[in-house]
Design an enzyme around this catalytic site. Structure first.
Site, mmCIF file in Angstrom:
data_model
loop_
_atom_site.group_PDB
_atom_site.id
_atom_site.type_symbol
_atom_site.label_atom_id
_atom_site.label_comp_id
_atom_site.label_asym_id
_atom_site.label_seq_id
_atom_site.Cartn_x
_atom_site.Cartn_y
_atom_site.Cartn_z
ATOM 1 C CG HIS A 1 85.297 117.191 -25.894
ATOM 2 N ND1 HIS A 1 84.010 117.418 -25.443
ATOM 3 C CD2 HIS A 1 85.191 117.033 -27.225
ATOM 4 C CE1 HIS A 1 83.177 117.411 -26.462
ATOM 5 N NE2 HIS A 1 83.859 117.175 -27.560
ATOM 6 C CB CYS B 1 87.566 109.656 -26.281
ATOM 7 S SG CYS B 1 88.005 108.440 -27.539
ATOM 8 C CD GLU C 1 90.679 116.320 -28.946
ATOM 9 O OE1 GLU C 1 89.599 116.100 -29.513
ATOM 10 O OE2 GLU C 1 91.777 116.053 -29.453
ATOM 11 C CB THR D 1 90.933 113.198 -31.644
ATOM 12 O OG1 THR D 1 89.905 114.054 -31.159
ATOM 13 C CG2 THR D 1 91.806 112.722 -30.516
ATOM 14 C CB SER E 1 78.776 113.956 -31.156
ATOM 15 O OG SER E 1 78.990 115.045 -32.019
ATOM 16 C CB SER F 1 79.890 118.714 -33.662
ATOM 17 O OG SER F 1 80.641 117.659 -34.202
ATOM 18 C CG HIS G 1 80.604 119.970 -28.901
ATOM 19 N ND1 HIS G 1 81.928 120.065 -29.229
ATOM 20 C CD2 HIS G 1 80.461 120.639 -27.737
ATOM 21 C CE1 HIS G 1 82.561 120.760 -28.296
ATOM 22 N NE2 HIS G 1 81.695 121.114 -27.381
HETATM 23 FE FE1 F3S Z 1 87.197 109.464 -29.422
HETATM 24 FE FE2 F3S Z 1 87.591 109.938 -31.958
HETATM 25 FE FE3 F3S Z 1 85.175 109.733 -31.035
HETATM 26 S S1 F3S Z 1 88.717 110.787 -30.257
HETATM 27 S S2 F3S Z 1 85.283 110.517 -28.975
HETATM 28 S S3 F3S Z 1 86.700 108.081 -31.114
HETATM 29 S S4 F3S Z 1 85.825 111.162 -32.613
#
Ligand code: F3S
Length: 286
Positions: free
Chosen positions: A73, A95, A125, A160, A264, A216, A40
């Site tokens: 996600h 991820c 997600e 997450t 991000s 985000s 995002h």
């Molecule tokens: Fe993974 Fe956490 Fe980044 S779930 S994509 S390391 S914010």
């Protein structure tokens, strides 16, 4: 203006990993498209678009001549099955920490437990995670726990990017309502580190700038956490938003800024904001 940056801010390992996957494929002249927004952040998405890498929102629009990349996600279990059954060429950039939640849920499916997924049901997600659960329930408020039955065992997972304080509060409410609970703290370490860093920084500075996409989830959590500690917290997507004259009037009264960014947010955007404040004159300095 004194400038402080949060100890942990910007790209997490999951985002870096996904972008590396794309870079490698692009450099080897592979034609690619992404299923859903990779992350995002509009700057990153626009950069990808300029390289000819766009995303699709529906598998009906699939171009079988291109390699498909799965967003960080994750995607619905049924979509992944569709890709496999139809022998679509794809690379999974989900991820690994999100993938781990899918695996946890698959294990819990073989028990009698109800799977409580704490998070935002509109977020991709959470939609993907819940698609793995045979007996799942998404909850995002204490009120939604009223349906729990005392003698029905539950296993709990979290989005997450959930606020760790909110997770603890929800767990203590669930404990009051059920006899048997199994807890998986699936908030990712990058989220926890960024949240802790902003909790530490927010009380020490006059105001906080949170940089990241307006959609985000982890950026919005950083903003909310900071805003509770320091009411002078501002969420921007990019440094150009700092040219707003009303904002600048406020900034002129301050002498220190704290900067943080979602997982991000690319490092260049953080640097642009630092450059802006290096050149900014406060009331005392002008
Ligand atoms: Fe993974 Fe956490 Fe980044 S779930 S994509 S390391 S914010």
């Amino acid at each position: 203006m004194k400038i402080y940056t949060a100890d942990e801010a910007g790209f997490c390992f999951g985002v870096k990993r996904a972008l590396n996957i794309i870079d490698r494929l692009h450099e080897s002249n592979e034609s690619i498209e992404i299923y859903g927004q990779l992350i995002h952040n509009n700057t990153v998405l626009n950069d990808l678009k300029q390289k000819g890498i766009d995303y699709i929102n529906d598998l009906k629009c699939l171009d079988k001549n291109r390699k498909l990349i799965i967003r960080t996600h994750g995607i619905l279990k049924s979509d992944e099955e569709f890709l496999r059954d139809n022998k679509v060429s794809y690379v999974d950039a989900t991820c690994p920490l999100v993938k781990k939640i899918h695996r946890i849920i698959e294990k819990v499916n073989s028990t009698k437990n109800k799977i409580l997924i704490i998070g935002n049901s509109d977020h991709p997600e959470i939609r993907a995670i819940s698609s793995y659960a045979e007996n799942g329930l998404i909850v995002n408020s204490v009120k939604e726990l009223d349906v729990l039955k005392y003698n029905e065992p539950v296993s709990v997972v979290a989005q997450t990017t959930l606020d760790s304080g909110f997770f603890k509060m929800m767990i203590s409410e669930i404990i009051d309502r059920v006899e048997h609970i199994e807890i998986f703290n699936t908030i990712c370490s990058a989220t926890i580190e960024r949240q802790e860093a902003v909790r530490k920084l927010a009380p020490k500075v006059d105001f906080i700038i949170v940089i990241g996409g307006k959609n985000s989830s982890n950026t919005k959590k950083l903003y909310n956490i900071s805003k509770i500690i320091n009411e002078n917290t501002f969420h921007i997507e990019k440094s150009s938003e700092l040219n707003d004259t009303e904002l600048q009037k406020k900034f002129r009264h301050f002498s220190s800024v704290g900067i943080t960014a979602g997982a991000s947010t690319p490092p260049e955007e953080i640097e642009d904001v630092k450059v802006f404040f290096r050149n900014f004159k406060t009331e005392k300095e002008s």
